[in-house]
Write a protein that holds these residues in place. Structure first.
Motif, PDB file in Angstrom:
ATOM      1  N   GLN A   1       0.825  -1.207   0.000  1.00 36.61           N
ATOM      2  CA  GLN A   1       0.000   0.000   0.000  1.00 36.61           C
ATOM      3  C   GLN A   1       0.865   1.264   0.000  1.00 36.61           C
ATOM      4  OE1 GLN A   1      -4.135   0.516   1.649  1.00 36.61           O
ATOM      5  NE2 GLN A   1      -2.907   1.198   3.378  1.00 36.61           N
TER       6      GLN A   1
ATOM      7  N   THR B   1     -13.298  11.694  -1.769  1.00 33.13           N
ATOM      8  CA  THR B   1     -11.990  12.219  -2.154  1.00 33.13           C
ATOM      9  C   THR B   1     -12.199  13.465  -3.009  1.00 33.13           C
ATOM     10  OG1 THR B   1     -11.055  10.008  -2.135  1.00 33.13           O
ATOM     11  CG2 THR B   1      -9.847  11.647  -3.400  1.00 33.13           C
TER      12      THR B   1
ATOM     13  N   ARG C   1      -6.847  -0.006   2.051  1.00 35.13           N
ATOM     14  CA  ARG C   1      -7.798   0.737   1.240  1.00 35.13           C
ATOM     15  C   ARG C   1      -7.945   0.056  -0.109  1.00 35.13           C
ATOM     16  NH1 ARG C   1      -9.440   3.961   4.958  1.00 35.13           N
ATOM     17  NH2 ARG C   1      -7.817   4.784   6.308  1.00 35.13           N
ATOM     18  N   THR C   2      -9.153  -0.418  -0.356  1.00 30.62           N
ATOM     19  CA  THR C   2      -9.376  -1.158  -1.602  1.00 30.62           C
ATOM     20  C   THR C   2     -10.098  -0.309  -2.647  1.00 30.62           C
ATOM     21  OG1 THR C   2     -11.278  -2.144  -0.505  1.00 30.62           O
ATOM     22  CG2 THR C   2      -9.286  -3.460  -0.569  1.00 30.62           C
ATOM     23  N   THR C   3     -10.161   1.006  -2.391  1.00 29.26           N
ATOM     24  CA  THR C   3     -10.632   1.935  -3.423  1.00 29.26           C
ATOM     25  C   THR C   3      -9.568   3.040  -3.529  1.00 29.26           C
ATOM     26  OG1 THR C   3     -11.866   3.131  -1.736  1.00 29.26           O
ATOM     27  CG2 THR C   3     -13.111   1.570  -3.079  1.00 29.26           C
TER      28      THR C   3
ATOM     29  N   SER D   1      -5.472  -2.089  -5.095  1.00 30.70           N
ATOM     30  CA  SER D   1      -6.403  -2.500  -6.153  1.00 30.70           C
ATOM     31  C   SER D   1      -6.444  -4.022  -6.211  1.00 30.70           C
ATOM     32  CB  SER D   1      -5.919  -1.947  -7.496  1.00 30.70           C
ATOM     33  OG  SER D   1      -4.668  -2.536  -7.807  1.00 30.70           O
TER      34      SER D   1
ATOM     35  N   THR E   1      -8.611  12.674   1.113  1.00 32.61           N
ATOM     36  CA  THR E   1      -9.753  11.803   1.387  1.00 32.61           C
ATOM     37  C   THR E   1     -10.129  12.039   2.846  1.00 32.61           C
ATOM     38  OG1 THR E   1      -8.983  10.147  -0.180  1.00 32.61           O
ATOM     39  CG2 THR E   1     -10.576   9.406   1.454  1.00 32.61           C
TER      40      THR E   1
ATOM     41  N   GLN F   1      -7.521   6.366  -3.314  1.00 29.00           N
ATOM     42  CA  GLN F   1      -7.494   7.333  -2.215  1.00 29.00           C
ATOM     43  C   GLN F   1      -6.819   8.617  -2.664  1.00 29.00           C
ATOM     44  OE1 GLN F   1      -8.672   6.374   1.119  1.00 29.00           O
ATOM     45  NE2 GLN F   1      -9.549   4.887  -0.292  1.00 29.00           N
TER      46      GLN F   1
ATOM     47  N   TRP G   1      -2.868   2.575  -2.814  1.00 25.32           N
ATOM     48  CA  TRP G   1      -4.032   1.818  -2.357  1.00 25.32           C
ATOM     49  C   TRP G   1      -3.942   0.406  -2.910  1.00 25.32           C
ATOM     50  CZ3 TRP G   1      -8.162   0.390  -5.842  1.00 25.32           C
ATOM     51  CH2 TRP G   1      -7.989   0.870  -7.162  1.00 25.32           C
TER      52      TRP G   1
END
Ligand SMILES: Cc1cc2nc3c(=O)[nH]c(=O)nc-3n(C[C@H](O)[C@H](O)[C@H](O)COP(=O)(O)O)c2cc1C
Ligand code: SF4
Ligand code: FES
Lengths: 424, 164
Positions: free
Chosen positions: B42, B118, B78-80, B49, B125, B82, B47
């Motif tokens: 990360q 964001t 964080r899977t979206t 993906s 964010t 940022q 992030w």
């Protein structure tokens, strides 16, 4: 009482090995390594030390349960997940006195025969992670960690393991799952970690403050420790005082110090001459107390006798402007959010409680909702894998016990009577 | 005619691969290296993906489903996409008693994004948090790895200027 657990945190450079050594650091370890493991364990047992992470389990007894099988490596885990809202007592220890924790862990590892350890640190403490990484490197360099510690043949490997923002990982079996690289879902007990813990091996999990008490006990003796505060829960304790007080902060006091002394003598009382409404004595997992309880001592037994729990010693003060329904609603939102979802009563029940509290707070509640809240609470408590759910009902049952009329006023008036007047 | 869709291949830097090797020394199982390696991935990619998660799984020889499911459990993974900077403002009990909710509203208005959103320029964010252990200086927030307490709207304005 002069501070002992917090005695070094004001000294510039207290987080470095040089300052720690100058202040007498690692002397307790030298002393402990002259003792047989059983002697160290006996000393901690006799001290009466009880865990500072929330449950208050006697530390020596927990160590004594660890499997004695010499063929299985043992693990010592430090719980530095500090997630209970209102708790910030481990933070100064981690940021300012990391070597006290490392020393406590090496002594504890010697007592239980652990060869490996991890410090499980919450991701919300990035500064502490830097400090700990540096302190661990220093300790390895100077022979306080690794093989043949201080030339005494003790082997203990210790590493930092970063959490990633999940309150439930403070629960010891969830913490173990998380170290293993999995979702932090608590395990069904038994088997207990003392026998089957991390990587299937015998494991002891202790809180930061618990481990920092250990060098003190070795240095000053079990009798000294046992004589501080009440007999069944002795020792110095760090209380995190927050909320509506003039001087919030961490205060180290003997166990058994009355709530009043912490709130007024240390904390300077409530700002603007307002009146007290409620005190949470041990973090949101513990039910609120009121003005009537101000002379209750802050120790495991006394707080329990008063109908709550000492928990981790996070004392949150709320003045007369605080809406108890709003407080309960916010805390249920927290517990619902942090439920790992494994048990239906916890996953669904905390969500229902949150919803019902929301509608009461918004003025859309019905009188039957009050019984519904208690009913749902009853169906959660004691019916789940871990203690998160038991803690989650505390804000509801506690506030309903002492502040039912506030709930009724919301329902009768169709609005929150504190809106616009609340301090926050 | 079939045309191959070029899949974005995720690579990790030499530095990170060396760090992964070090991490592997610290644990008796491959699986246990997952959280530390996700943190490293990360840091490197901003992030996590689906492609990055799969690459981590392949690197460690773990089932892809295990890696995805584990990552999704933790707030800090964080899977979206940022923003460059994460504003993590606590609105739990003590901070709430000291005005965190209105501060959160203020930030949301100022940045013109909902909670969790964001900014269009990818700068910030905004993330509401549970307790971050700063209850002695409420309200409190983390911006990336920096802690800030005793916040007021004016102070927040000042602080955010430092994050480009
Ligand atoms: C939901 C939940 C969260 C917990 N969070 C923490 C925590 O953040 N830190 C901690 O030391 N103990 C926490 N505990 C208690 C641990 O499960 C465990 O009892 C403790 O780490 C044991 O250490 P001690 O005996 O030294 O107190 C939590 C328990 C539960 C049920
Ligand atoms: S009680 Fe709640 S947090 Fe604990 S295991 Fe069950 S669902 Fe998870
Ligand atoms: S409640 Fe906000 S930092 Fe603890």
């Amino acid at each position: 009482m002069e501070p002992l657990l917090l005695k070094r945190i004001q000294i510039p450079g207290s987080e470095t090995l040089a300052v720690y050594l100058r202040e007498g650091g690692y002397q307790a370890l030298r002393k402990a390594l002259e003792m047989a493991p059983d002697q160290v364990l006996e000393e901690v047992k006799r001290s009466g030390l009880r865990g500072r992470g929330g449950a208050g389990f006697p530390t020596g007894m927990k160590w004594g349960f660890t499997s004695k099988d010499p063929k299985r490596p043992k693990y010592l885990l430090c719980n530095a997940d500090e997630g209970e809202p209102g708790t910030f007592k481990d933070r100064p220890l981690l940021e300012k006195d990391p070597h006290a924790l490392i020393e406590g862990m090496v002594i504890s590892a010697h007592a239980i025969g652990a060869e490996y350890g991890y410090i499980y640190l919450r991701a919300e403490y990035p500064y502490a992670s830097q400090v700990l990484e540096r302190a661990l490197a220093e300790a390895y360099e100077q022979g306080f960690l690794g093989g043949n510690i201080l030339g005494k043949g003790l082997h203990f490997d210790l590493h930092l393991h970063m959490g990633a923002g999940a309150y439930i990982c403070g629960e010891e079996t969830a913490l173990i799952e998380s170290i293993e690289g999995k979702r932090g879902e608590p395990r069904i007990k038994p088997p207990f970690p003392a026998n089957v813990g991390v990587f299937g091996m015998p494991t002891v999990v202790n809180n930061v403050e618990t481990l920092v008490c250990v060098p003190l006990i070795i240095e000053r003796g079990a009798d000294w420790f046992a004589a501080v505060g009440p007999k069944e829960s002795p020792g110095p304790k760090i209380f995190s005082l927050s909320g509506h007080v003039v001087r919030p902060g961490n205060y180290e006091l003997p166990m058994g110090t009355p709530i009043r002394a912490l709130m007024y003598d240390c904390g300077g009382g409530i700002p603007q001459g307002r009146r007290l409404k409620a005190v949470i004595p041990g973090g949101p997992s513990t039910p609120v107390l009121t003005e009537a309880h101000l002379d209750v001592g802050l120790d495991f037994g006394s707080i329990q006798a008063a109908g709550s729990m000492l928990g981790c010693g996070a004392v949150i003060v709320m003045d007369e402007t605080t809406c108890m329904v709003r407080v309960a609603h916010r805390l249920l939102k927290f517990f619902h959010h942090e439920s790992c979802g494994k048990c239906t009563p916890c996953r669904e029940g905390t969500g229902w409680l949150e919803q019902v509290l929301d509608r009461i707070e918004e003025g859309r509640g019905r009188m039957e909702d009050l019984d519904l809240l208690l009913d749902v609470s009853d169906n959660i408590r004691g019916k789940t894998v871990c203690a998160l759910a038991d803690g989650a009902v505390s804000p509801v049952t506690g506030t309903l016990k002492y502040f039912r009329e506030e709930y009724e006023a919301h329902i009768r008036g169709g609005r929150c009577p504190f809106r616009g007047k609340v301090s926050g | 005619m079939n045309q191959e869709v070029p899949t974005k291949t995720v690579t990790f830097s030499e530095t990170m691969l060396r760090q992964v090797e070090e991490v592997c020394q610290r644990y008796p199982t491959r699986m246990a290296t997952l959280l530390p390696v996700l943190h490293l991935a990360q840091e490197e990619h901003g992030w996590l993906s689906g492609e990055v998660l799969d690459a981590v799984a392949d690197l460690l020889g773990l089932p892809r489903a295990h890696v995805r499911s584990t990552a999704s459990f933790y707030l800090f993974f964080r899977t979206t996409p940022q923003g460059r900077h994460l504003i993590m403002l606590c609105d739990n009990l003590t901070c709430m008693l000291h005005g965190a909710e209105s501060l959160l509203e203020y930030l949301s208005r100022k940045l013109d994004i909902p909670k969790g959103g964001t900014t269009p320029d990818g700068r910030f964010t905004l993330i509401p948090m549970e307790c971050i252990g700063g209850c002695d200086t409420p309200p409190a927030m983390l911006v990336d790895k920096d802690f800030h307490g005793n916040l007021t709207p004016e102070l927040v304005d000042e602080i955010l200027k430092k994050y480009a």
